[in-house]
Scaffold this motif. Structure first.
Motif, mmCIF file in Angstrom:
data_model
loop_
_atom_site.group_PDB
_atom_site.id
_atom_site.type_symbol
_atom_site.label_atom_id
_atom_site.label_comp_id
_atom_site.label_asym_id
_atom_site.label_seq_id
_atom_site.Cartn_x
_atom_site.Cartn_y
_atom_site.Cartn_z
ATOM 1 N N ARG A 198 -17.389 111.218 63.499
ATOM 2 C CA ARG A 198 -17.662 112.800 63.291
ATOM 3 C C ARG A 198 -19.283 112.567 62.181
ATOM 4 N N LEU A 199 -19.732 112.304 61.554
ATOM 5 C CA LEU A 199 -20.107 112.316 60.400
ATOM 6 C C LEU A 199 -21.993 111.256 60.491
ATOM 7 N N THR A 200 -21.150 110.210 61.498
ATOM 8 C CA THR A 200 -22.158 109.313 62.264
ATOM 9 C C THR A 200 -23.242 110.503 62.911
ATOM 10 N N LYS A 201 -23.253 112.337 63.329
ATOM 11 C CA LYS A 201 -23.869 112.737 64.318
ATOM 12 C C LYS A 201 -24.416 113.908 63.503
ATOM 13 N N LYS A 202 -25.544 113.758 64.329
ATOM 14 C CA LYS A 202 -26.159 115.333 64.070
ATOM 15 C C LYS A 202 -25.126 116.201 63.143
ATOM 16 N N LEU A 203 -25.723 117.676 62.541
ATOM 17 C CA LEU A 203 -25.482 118.371 62.147
ATOM 18 C C LEU A 203 -24.578 119.861 62.896
ATOM 19 N N GLU A 204 -25.854 120.190 64.545
ATOM 20 C CA GLU A 204 -25.297 120.239 65.195
ATOM 21 C C GLU A 204 -24.035 120.126 65.912
ATOM 22 N N GLU A 205 -23.486 118.572 66.020
ATOM 23 C CA GLU A 205 -22.899 118.153 67.146
ATOM 24 C C GLU A 205 -21.567 117.998 65.911
ATOM 25 N N PHE A 206 -21.841 118.008 64.562
ATOM 26 C CA PHE A 206 -20.523 117.756 63.952
ATOM 27 C C PHE A 206 -19.713 119.352 63.786
ATOM 28 N N VAL A 207 -20.956 119.977 63.675
ATOM 29 C CA VAL A 207 -20.750 121.796 63.529
ATOM 30 C C VAL A 207 -19.670 121.961 65.175
ATOM 31 N N LYS A 208 -20.142 121.258 66.335
ATOM 32 C CA LYS A 208 -18.707 121.474 66.759
ATOM 33 C C LYS A 208 -17.999 121.362 67.737
ATOM 34 N N ILE A 209 -18.066 119.818 66.458
ATOM 35 C CA ILE A 209 -16.379 118.760 66.656
ATOM 36 C C ILE A 209 -15.368 119.906 65.138
ATOM 37 N N MET A 210 -16.392 120.177 64.437
ATOM 38 C CA MET A 210 -15.363 120.770 63.770
ATOM 39 C C MET A 210 -14.717 122.333 63.874
ATOM 40 N N ASP A 211 -15.266 122.934 65.351
ATOM 41 C CA ASP A 211 -15.312 124.058 65.685
ATOM 42 C C ASP A 211 -14.265 123.827 66.482
ATOM 43 N N ASN A 212 -14.337 123.402 67.373
ATOM 44 C CA ASN A 212 -13.288 122.685 68.005
ATOM 45 C C ASN A 212 -11.652 121.492 68.097
ATOM 46 N N LEU A 213 -11.556 121.634 66.582
ATOM 47 C CA LEU A 213 -10.083 120.919 66.128
ATOM 48 C C LEU A 213 -9.171 121.218 66.923
ATOM 49 N N ASN A 214 -8.921 122.261 66.898
ATOM 50 C CA ASN A 214 -7.772 123.680 66.983
ATOM 51 C C ASN A 214 -6.073 122.790 66.558
ATOM 52 N N LEU A 215 -6.448 123.286 65.283
ATOM 53 C CA LEU A 215 -5.491 121.699 64.351
ATOM 54 C C LEU A 215 -4.223 122.830 64.347
ATOM 55 N N PRO A 216 -2.985 122.950 63.784
ATOM 56 C CA PRO A 216 -2.096 123.298 63.482
ATOM 57 C C PRO A 216 -2.089 123.636 62.274
ATOM 58 N N LYS A 217 -2.041 125.082 61.373
ATOM 59 C CA LYS A 217 -2.165 125.202 60.375
ATOM 60 C C LYS A 217 -1.081 124.364 59.696
#
Length: 235
Positions: A198-217
């Protein structure tokens, strides 16, 4: 000049939440610090502290956890003089409210507080004085990072925290996270700079990854967060 003697160091594990608890102590004075104790393993940890003849001074949480109840409150009842500590930005009660640059001393050693928000507002990374090891809480995990979809989470702030604080430590600095779910125990700054998916990505791609994890609480979030705001002692 001879290298200073390393502190006593133990990595302990709580299996239900896959949480690591860390114990560090000065070899001469026996003054000690415990990081991220868990309610279910307090008796084990207190027994261990007594077996080693340690003087446990501080129980510090790297943030207000959502997946388990902290053991700091119960531990304070069993160890006279023990103080709790957490970031002043966490919203949680503790004897010591920590800020950027504060030092937690134990004997000739210290842990330096670095604020690394993003998973929560109150996340801190604790860096040993000689920068040989750091405890990253839920901010940086081994080949991963903490989620950013609750508790004031912000992928932008987390990315900045990791790149501007954790990744500025020496390449061979050992990094110990608050959790691991794959049996991994430790990594290094150099490894995560090169191999963290995740953290080897550029900021914009990182944000997209994190916003789409869809993890259960987290299963315990409705119990853990209110309790942890009160040092783990809420009924």
């Amino acid at each position: 000049m001879a290298k200073p003697e390393a502190p006593i160091f133990r990595q302990l594990f709580e299996s239900e939440s896959s949480t690591y608890t860390y114990l560090l102590a000065d070899r001469d004075t026996k003054e000690a610090v415990i990081i991220d104790p868990v309610k279910e393993t307090v008796d084990r940890d207190v027994k261990f502290v007594k077996e080693l003849g340690l003087n446990l001074k501080i129980a510090v949480n790297t943030h207000c956890h959502a997946d388990h109840v902290t053991g700091t409150g119960l531990m304070k009842k069993q160890i006279e003089g023990l103080k709790s500590a957490i970031s002043k930005h966490s919203g949680a009660s503790a004897d010591v409210q920590l800020s950027e640059g504060d030092k937690i001393t134990f004997g000739k050693h210290c842990l330096i507080v670095r604020e690394t928000p993003g998973h929560t507002d109150g996340c801190i990374t604790l860096v040993l004085g000689d920068k040989s090891m750091a405890f990253t809480g839920d901010a940086l995990l081994i080949r991963g990072c903490g989620r950013t979809d609750f508790q004031q989470g912000s992928p932008e702030r987390l990315y900045k925290s990791i790149h501007e604080v954790v990744f500025q430590l020496p390449e061979d600095c050992l990094l110990y996270p608050a959790h691991d779910y794959k049996g991994q125990t430790v990594t290094t700054v150099g490894e995560e700079r090169k191999h963290n998916p995740r953290l080897t990505k550029k900021l914009e791609e990182f944000v997209k990854i994190m916003d789409n994890l869809n993890l259960p609480k987290p299963k315990k979030i409705d119990i853990a967060v209110p309790a942890n705001l009160l040092c783990g002692l809420q009924d």
